[in-house]
Each structure stands twice: as C-alpha cells, then as structure tokens.
Write a protein that holds these residues in place. Sequence first.
Motif, PDB file in Angstrom:
ATOM      1  N   SER A 104       0.920  -1.132  -0.203  1.00 13.14           N
ATOM      2  CA  SER A 104      -0.066  -0.096   0.009  1.00 13.14           C
ATOM      3  C   SER A 104       0.808   1.226  -0.083  1.00 13.14           C
ATOM      4  O   SER A 104       2.083   1.295   0.365  1.00 13.14           O
ATOM      5  CB  SER A 104      -0.975  -0.027   1.254  1.00 13.14           C
ATOM      6  N   LEU A 105       0.227   2.439  -0.385  1.00 16.79           N
ATOM      7  CA  LEU A 105       0.962   3.714  -0.280  1.00 16.79           C
ATOM      8  C   LEU A 105       1.712   3.926   1.077  1.00 16.79           C
ATOM      9  O   LEU A 105       2.711   4.461   1.010  1.00 16.79           O
ATOM     10  CB  LEU A 105      -0.191   4.655  -0.567  1.00 16.79           C
ATOM     11  N   ASP A 106       0.965   3.214   2.111  1.00 17.95           N
ATOM     12  CA  ASP A 106       1.715   3.716   3.467  1.00 17.95           C
ATOM     13  C   ASP A 106       2.360   2.390   4.068  1.00 17.95           C
ATOM     14  O   ASP A 106       2.896   2.279   5.058  1.00 17.95           O
ATOM     15  CB  ASP A 106       0.655   4.073   4.649  1.00 17.95           C
ATOM     16  N   GLY A 107       2.774   1.696   2.946  1.00 20.25           N
ATOM     17  CA  GLY A 107       3.945   0.678   3.149  1.00 20.25           C
ATOM     18  C   GLY A 107       3.556  -0.552   3.688  1.00 20.25           C
ATOM     19  O   GLY A 107       4.211  -1.519   4.208  1.00 20.25           O
ATOM     20  N   TYR A 108       2.227  -1.174   3.517  1.00 22.62           N
ATOM     21  CA  TYR A 108       1.900  -2.405   4.239  1.00 22.62           C
ATOM     22  C   TYR A 108       1.695  -3.332   3.159  1.00 22.62           C
ATOM     23  O   TYR A 108       1.169  -3.061   1.952  1.00 22.62           O
ATOM     24  CB  TYR A 108       0.596  -2.240   5.065  1.00 22.62           C
ATOM     25  N   ALA A 109       2.012  -4.553   3.520  1.00 21.07           N
ATOM     26  CA  ALA A 109       1.934  -5.833   2.302  1.00 21.07           C
ATOM     27  C   ALA A 109       0.683  -6.625   2.464  1.00 21.07           C
ATOM     28  O   ALA A 109       0.247  -7.207   1.923  1.00 21.07           O
ATOM     29  CB  ALA A 109       3.043  -6.588   2.472  1.00 21.07           C
ATOM     30  N   ALA A 110       0.254  -6.370   3.705  1.00 18.95           N
ATOM     31  CA  ALA A 110      -1.255  -7.136   4.412  1.00 18.95           C
ATOM     32  C   ALA A 110      -1.782  -6.196   5.096  1.00 18.95           C
ATOM     33  O   ALA A 110      -1.029  -5.285   5.844  1.00 18.95           O
ATOM     34  CB  ALA A 110      -0.976  -8.432   4.664  1.00 18.95           C
ATOM     35  N   HIS A 162     -10.076 -13.865   6.182  1.00 17.13           N
ATOM     36  CA  HIS A 162      -9.352 -12.765   5.770  1.00 17.13           C
ATOM     37  C   HIS A 162      -7.992 -12.943   5.524  1.00 17.13           C
ATOM     38  O   HIS A 162      -7.056 -12.373   6.178  1.00 17.13           O
ATOM     39  CB  HIS A 162      -9.528 -11.328   6.723  1.00 17.13           C
ATOM     40  N   PRO A 163      -7.522 -13.857   4.709  1.00 11.14           N
ATOM     41  CA  PRO A 163      -6.156 -14.216   4.435  1.00 11.14           C
ATOM     42  C   PRO A 163      -5.126 -13.058   4.367  1.00 11.14           C
ATOM     43  O   PRO A 163      -4.024 -13.067   4.560  1.00 11.14           O
ATOM     44  CB  PRO A 163      -6.087 -15.225   3.288  1.00 11.14           C
ATOM     45  N   GLY A 210      -6.753  -5.988   2.896  1.00  9.73           N
ATOM     46  CA  GLY A 210      -5.646  -6.445   2.205  1.00  9.73           C
ATOM     47  C   GLY A 210      -6.020  -6.900   0.642  1.00  9.73           C
ATOM     48  O   GLY A 210      -5.114  -6.572   0.028  1.00  9.73           O
ATOM     49  N   SER A 211      -7.244  -7.027   0.366  1.00 13.92           N
ATOM     50  CA  SER A 211      -7.485  -7.423  -0.984  1.00 13.92           C
ATOM     51  C   SER A 211      -7.283  -6.300  -2.048  1.00 13.92           C
ATOM     52  O   SER A 211      -7.064  -6.764  -3.128  1.00 13.92           O
ATOM     53  CB  SER A 211      -9.000  -8.196  -0.920  1.00 13.92           C
ATOM     54  N   LYS A 212      -7.636  -5.184  -1.359  1.00 14.27           N
ATOM     55  CA  LYS A 212      -7.420  -3.997  -1.961  1.00 14.27           C
ATOM     56  C   LYS A 212      -6.139  -3.832  -2.844  1.00 14.27           C
ATOM     57  O   LYS A 212      -5.794  -3.345  -4.048  1.00 14.27           O
ATOM     58  CB  LYS A 212      -7.309  -2.558  -1.518  1.00 14.27           C
ATOM     59  N   VAL A 232      -4.049  -6.944  -9.972  1.00 13.39           N
ATOM     60  CA  VAL A 232      -3.590  -8.126 -10.827  1.00 13.39           C
ATOM     61  C   VAL A 232      -5.031  -8.791 -11.690  1.00 13.39           C
ATOM     62  O   VAL A 232      -4.780  -9.231 -12.665  1.00 13.39           O
ATOM     63  CB  VAL A 232      -3.076  -9.061  -9.834  1.00 13.39           C
ATOM     64  N   PHE A 233      -6.079  -8.741 -10.801  1.00 17.81           N
ATOM     65  CA  PHE A 233      -7.307  -9.393 -11.426  1.00 17.81           C
ATOM     66  C   PHE A 233      -7.920  -8.485 -12.598  1.00 17.81           C
ATOM     67  O   PHE A 233      -8.786  -9.060 -12.922  1.00 17.81           O
ATOM     68  CB  PHE A 233      -8.238  -9.717 -10.174  1.00 17.81           C
TER      69      PHE A 233
END
Lengths: 215, 215
Positions: free
Chosen positions: B12-18, B26-27, B32-34, B39-40
């Motif tokens: 994310s823009l603020d640095g989060y991978a999940a 909510h894997p 996080g799905s955003k 990709v989809f």
Amino acid sequence: MAKVRVHGFSLSLDGYAAGAGQDREHPLGRGGSKLHEWVFETRYGRRLRGLQGGTTSVDDVLVSARDEGIGATIMGRNMFGPVRGPWKTGEPWTGWWGSDPPYHHRVFVLTHHPRPPIEMEGGTTFSFVPTGILDALEQALAAAEGQDVLIGGGAATVRQYLAAGLVDEAHLVIVPVLLGSGERLFVSPQINDATYRCIEHVSTASVTHLRLERC
Amino acid sequence: MAKVRVHGFSLSLDGYAAGAGQDREHPLGRGGSKLHEWVFETRYGRRLRGLQGGTTSVDDVLVSARDEGIGATIMGRNMFGPVRGPWKTGEPWTGWWGSDPPYHHRVFVLTHHPRPPIEMEGGTTFSFVPTGILDALEQALAAAEGQDVLIGGGAATVRQYLAAGLVDEAHLVIVPVLLGSGERLFVSPQINDATYRCIEHVSTASVTHLRLERC
C-alpha cells in the motif's frame, strides 16, 4: 474557500521523510538529502538556490505549484531548527534559510516554548505557537487572508494535521531510494482509506508524484 | 546463473503488504485484498481465476513475468495457510489454492514444524522446511534445476531474504491505497541504499511498479 495543503512532501521508497540522526550538520538526517535532489534538478529548485536552468517538465510544474496561492505556512520546530528546549534570551537561531527565507509570508512554528516573532527580510515573519496545532491553524488561516495554508513539515507535523483530518489535499513524492531508517510519515492508524484517498499518481524519470484528497 | 526473485509484490501507499487481522476468512487482513485488485484486472490475473479478457498493457506484461523462468517457490507458513502450531496428523489444510495450485513446481514452505510433503495436482508439491531460510533456498535452487527461485511472500519471508542480501532482484508494486495498519515490508534497517537500489519505476493507471536490484 481557503485550503490546507501539503505540497511536494518527499518520502523514500521505504517510507521515510527524513533520515536517522538529524542534527545541525545533518538537518535531514543520514541520507535525507537524497529525498530532495529531485527538486534541485528542476527550474523551481535551482531558482531557490539562485541558479539558472533546470528541468521544466512534470516535476517542475508540480513542485512549483507549492508556492501558488499560499498565504501562510505552518512548520514543526524540528523543521525550523536543531535547537531544543526553551529559547535563550536573544537566541540567535533564525531558521535554516539565511536572512531572506523563501516564504515571503507569515510562518507559524509549532513549539512548546514561547518566543517573540522574528521579522526576516523579504516579508517572512516567524511566529512561535505553543498552543497546539488547532490554534496554529486558526492563526495561519487568519494571516493567509483567504489564501491557502501550507503545512510545510516535517513528518511529525504533517502526520498530526493528516491524522486530525485537517489537511484538504496532500501532494506526496516517492523518491526511489531506500534510507533504511529515519522518520516515517505513516505511523498513525488514523490515516487510512476512510479518511484519505489517492486521486492521482504519476511517475517521472526521477520520482512518483501522488495526490491525496480528504474523503 | 539462476536468480532469486521477488515478483509483483504489492504494498500500500503507506507501506503495508497485508492488512491487520489476518485469519482464515481474511487471508490478506482488513483491506488487504485491495492490494491485489490490480492483478485481477489484467489478462494474467483473470486467467488465474479461469476467466477470459483483462488488460494487456504494462501491468499485465510485468505481472505475468512472475511465472517466467521460475523453477521453484519459497513462501512463509502464513502465506500457505492460517493454521498455527504443530501440524495435526492427517492435517487437512493443503493451502489456499484448491486441488491444482497455480505453481506447477516445487514449493518450499518455511515452518517451525515438520510435515511430510504434499503432492497436489498439476505438478505442485508443497515441502515443509523447518531448518531456516538458507536451507530452504538451497533446496529450492536444487529443485529449480538451473531456473530461478521465486520468493513468493508474505512480507516477513520477503523481508528476511532481502535483509540477508539473498534476493537478486525484486519487483515491488505500490498500490495507491492507504491501509492504515498491517504488516510492513520495510522494517529492517539492514535493507537500504548500500544493499539495494531502485533501478526502475513506472506508474500505470492502476499502480506504480518498482524494480530493486542488489548493489
């Protein structure tokens, strides 16, 4: 309607707005000056340094918009200078910018310690606000007389105004360097998709520009 | 020479991978799905879901390169599944991806708890490695037989391989959303300009792609 704006605020790829170890010799911390090199490649940045030339493409257009319609600036004490604690009587520190700072309007410095205003050359006056971010904003909006207020920095100041939902729009710049450590802009869970959305992002040869808007 | 690669890894823009609060429902954590919607929208992403169509521009070209020349994948246990602690005898969890996972090669799962390999349909075999990241990489390089090894994720796994200087190149993707909290990729001061440099960055309508290379 006057806006509260953040403009040309640079972050490293790993999210730091300044390097670790900020002091009088290293105002931007270790490696922090890398975050601003892109500015000094532009015509706007070279003019700030009294130089001719520079690029005139997207980076220049976006960074020079920082000065448009701004009537007052707010900054944190850390951005004003490296001096800590109460001000000495006759404190000689008057900012990093020499006798004619590049503001040319009133600048409100957030600090816990009162100090009389300092009138500089070229129309810049530094006022010291020990009464918090809301009061500083109220004073800045009044001083701006209908123009916009710039939240100049540093990271802690921008973060507080974002977290309080007081920033109308923010132009952030991701610089493709890894600082490894330093001061983050995004540490507060109060800033998220429910409060701000990214409405534009564009890469140039040097950096990636992002524009956030309050939801 | 076989490479160790990270590919299409979204932040994310603020640095989060999940997002925060990852669990079986909510894997990818809250919001996080955003990080993976881009990709989809691509042809590659739609094919992963068994669908036709999708965009075929820069996003598609870059994300589909993830599969090129990869002979084995390494992932963390958190990416393999939400099950924690020792595996039960006859543990039914075989990953998030159904009976035919989209790997079609050997996948090495980092875990503190040994478990016999699981052969899936389509050529994917999950092997469980309790002996650390170096041993997993050695096994993966052997299994890849001269092809590259993909460090699939999640953030903790990618971070460990980057911090150890074991990743040859990393393709990161900044998605213009603010998650506000979650799991960061960049928390380690070992990853910095002295170890990795950004050699390319390009924005598309959806995201910004960055390519890091080991110095």
